[in-house]
Every structure is written in C-alpha cells, then in structure tokens.
Design an enzyme around this catalytic site. Sequence first.
Site, short mmCIF file in Angstrom:
data_model
loop_
_atom_site.label_atom_id
_atom_site.label_comp_id
_atom_site.label_asym_id
_atom_site.label_seq_id
_atom_site.Cartn_x
_atom_site.Cartn_y
_atom_site.Cartn_z
N GLY A 49 30.59 46.20 -17.64
CA GLY A 49 30.58 46.01 -16.19
C GLY A 49 31.45 44.88 -15.70
O GLY A 49 32.09 44.97 -14.65
N THR A 50 31.50 43.78 -16.46
CA THR A 50 32.30 42.64 -16.04
C THR A 50 33.78 42.99 -15.97
O THR A 50 34.47 42.66 -15.00
CB THR A 50 32.08 41.44 -16.98
OG1 THR A 50 30.71 41.02 -16.88
CG2 THR A 50 32.99 40.28 -16.63
N ASN B 154 21.01 43.03 -8.77
CA ASN B 154 20.46 42.85 -10.10
C ASN B 154 19.27 41.92 -10.16
O ASN B 154 18.48 41.97 -11.10
CB ASN B 154 21.55 42.32 -11.05
CG ASN B 154 22.25 41.10 -10.50
OD1 ASN B 154 22.83 41.14 -9.43
ND2 ASN B 154 22.21 40.00 -11.25
N GLN C 56 23.45 48.24 -12.05
CA GLN C 56 21.99 48.32 -12.07
C GLN C 56 21.47 49.68 -11.59
O GLN C 56 20.30 50.00 -11.78
CB GLN C 56 21.40 47.21 -11.19
CG GLN C 56 21.59 45.82 -11.72
CD GLN C 56 20.83 45.56 -13.01
OE1 GLN C 56 19.81 46.18 -13.28
NE2 GLN C 56 21.33 44.63 -13.82
N SER D 36 27.87 49.95 -16.88
CA SER D 36 27.81 49.36 -18.22
C SER D 36 26.73 50.07 -19.02
O SER D 36 25.59 50.21 -18.56
CB SER D 36 27.50 47.87 -18.12
OG SER D 36 27.58 47.25 -19.39
N HIS E 227 24.89 49.36 -21.68
CA HIS E 227 23.69 48.72 -22.21
C HIS E 227 22.59 48.55 -21.17
O HIS E 227 21.48 48.11 -21.49
CB HIS E 227 24.02 47.38 -22.87
CG HIS E 227 24.27 46.25 -21.92
ND1 HIS E 227 23.34 45.27 -21.68
CD2 HIS E 227 25.34 45.94 -21.16
CE1 HIS E 227 23.82 44.39 -20.82
NE2 HIS E 227 25.03 44.78 -20.49
N THR F 10 43.05 49.87 -28.42
CA THR F 10 42.43 50.93 -29.21
C THR F 10 41.02 51.20 -28.72
O THR F 10 40.22 50.27 -28.54
CB THR F 10 42.39 50.54 -30.70
OG1 THR F 10 43.73 50.30 -31.15
CG2 THR F 10 41.77 51.64 -31.54
N CYS G 160 22.76 36.31 -16.68
CA CYS G 160 24.07 35.67 -16.85
C CYS G 160 24.06 34.21 -16.42
O CYS G 160 24.98 33.47 -16.72
CB CYS G 160 25.13 36.44 -16.07
SG CYS G 160 25.26 38.16 -16.56
#
Length: 418
Positions: free
Chosen positions: A96-97, A176, A204, A226, A228, A264, A351
Amino acid sequence: LREAKYTINSYCASPYFHRGVLMAEKRFVYMDHAATTFTKPEVFEAMLPFLKEHFGNPSSLYSIGREGKEAVEAAREQLAKALGANSEEIYFTSGGTESDNWAIKGTAFARRKRGKHIITTPIEHHAVLYPCEYLETQGFDVTYLPVDRYGLVDPAEVEAAIREDTILISVMYANNEIGTIEPISEIGEIAQEHEIPFHTDAVQAIGKIPLDMKKKERNVDMLSLSAHKFYGPKGIGALFLREGTEIDNYMHGGGQERKKRAGTENVAGIVGLGKAIELAAANLEEHDRKMRKMRDRLLAGLLEIPHCRLNGHPEKRLPDNLNLSFEYIEGESLLLMLDEMGVCCSTGSACSSGSLEPSHVLRAIGLPPEIAQGTLRLTLGDENTEEDIDYVLEVMPEIVGKLRAISPFYKPENICEK
C-alpha cells in the site's frame, strides 16, 4: 517438543494455534487485523510451489519462467475480477505504501505543467501525507480539507477547494484508525466533472466492502491496496490505474508491469495476493455479517464502562473496526495490560505506534489530547469468535478500573458523555 512446536506453527497460518500450543495458560485474542492479518493456509499453499520448484524468472523464455509469468497474469485476473476492473488496469507493487506514493508523486510529476495544486485530507495514512509533504518542498501546493467530528469529508468542500491548477484529489476510502467510510462515489463524481484524477487509498476497505470500479467506484482513477490486510502475504500490493490515467513511472530499470514498474516480479507474493482476494471476494457477505454482529456486541459491552466513547462515525464505518477512548488513563498502559492477558490490539495506527503524541486522526476530529491519550483500536477478523468477545468484555472493566485507581485525574463523580 520445541521442534514439534516449530513445525506446527510453521504449517498453521493462523495465530490462533498459539492458544493451544504456546499460550495454554491463558487465552490468546488477536484484535489488530487493521495492522495486519495472518496468511491463510490456502494462500500459503498456493504460494509454496513458486518458492520451490516453480522458481523461474517470469521474464525468462524457458518453461519454469513461463510458469511464473502465467501465474502472475492469473493473479492479475483474480484481482481484476474482484474489483470489477480490467486486468490491464492492475499493476503489482510492494504494498500500500508504494501504491500510494506512486499515485501521488507519479500523478503530480506527470501533470505539473498543468498545475501544482493537490487536494487531500488531514486524516490520510502517512503513505499519502508524507508524499504530499515532500511535494510541497518541490513547489506543489496542497490543500488539507477539514473533517467533521466523525472524520467525514464534505464533498461540497472538496468542490469548493478545486482551483484551475488542481491536478489531483486523494481521499482515503476508509480510515485506518477510526474506521469511518468516506463518500467516495460523490467525491469521484465531482473529480470527474472537473476532469481531475481521483485517487483513493482503499487498503482498509478491500476484503470488507464490495467494490466495483465499473459501477459503484466508476469515477475512481487510482486505487491502492495491500495483500496483508486481507489474509495475504506481506510485501505485495497493487495499484488500480484506470486506462488513460496520466502518471509517471515509479520504478525504472526494466520492462515489467507493462514498462511502468520495473523490477523482477514477486511471483509467490503475487500468487498469494490473487488467492487471498479470491477468498475474500467469495466470502464478503458472510464476513460482513459476522464482523458486524461481533463488533456491535463488543461495542455495547465496552460502552457499559463509565467514561468511554466511540470515535468515528457510528454507522458509516468498517464492519470490523472499533476505536474507543477511555478517559483518565493512557492507551499505552491499557495496551500493555491487555497484552499481559493475551489480548492484542492497538492504540491507533501501527505505523506510528511508537509515538507518544495523540494521533493526527484524533486531532483532526477535534478529540482533546487528554481524551485522545486513552484511545484503543480493536479490529476483528475471520478467526475471532463470540468467546473472544466474552473474554475481552470480562477482562477490560477490571483493567480499566485498575488503571483509573492509580490515575491522579480520575474521580468517580466525573461525568463523560458516551
């Protein structure tokens, strides 16, 4: 025995195995799914072959390279289907970042000859706020729109802030920390009317709210996600980039991702993301029902504790999110005592959990510092049970009571609105 425990925990993706293996003496309750989720076993199994026998570089022409390439494109189709998008509009990133940074800086530099004005909000994730702050050092002008006490952005204020030199609008889909869901469709319509690219950080929201980039979110030009956050692996994400959206390349050095994002490919991670989004999309309605039921019961029980208040919108919020402030105590102390009882949660954004300052989100909604310091975020997930809710409701009042008993600011006669 130690080796057996390691084997069990290696092959069971869910942290709830710890209840029986490593934490037999007390219950383990994980309620910080907004920070991260465990990788589901089905996702792990889908990834494993691409960490072992199918390890080839997707850019290679021989068979194990082609296998990787086919797996990447299959995952791209899975994500596109879940979002109601075209596969050509999906670009894989490291998370996400990176997706937020690419959307913000890539659009700004691609369109700077047209103007240097950006519109966003003060409650965005730092992955949006920090790139905006950086762009201000490069001569760009950023307007940070105010939010109301629930954290909602007023679409009318978005339109009022638009200038002739506005080149980007970025408003998160759901916050979030406090869980408030923003009026994305309305803001998107305004952006489209003024022919301004619109980005939303949906990290989120994915896996919790149904999205359709051709219908409901048809005016969103860029969307960050993202893996995760919805039971996929860490280190992999994506940017939805609507066809025709003008943006600079973020990574240079190769022709991957249709020459827009060099490097890659993380094949195993991409495969994991594809499987995770497929599982999430298939289970969305059931997940929503379960989360709302448990969330509402947890909220009702916690609000029985005196001097406790809910932060964020009471209805327009994520189904798994609770953000509560307990007056006269510090969130860090509450967090540590809950951890001692086997309960994992957060004082706010993971974060910035090392900071002792009130979160920028709580400041933006006008929460006084003395109340903000006692804030706790609990976010539910697939493996949570009604017994988990019972346990938290059992231990929380005692912990809050102990902390208030040693607080110099607490007096039983103090009155606070719930």
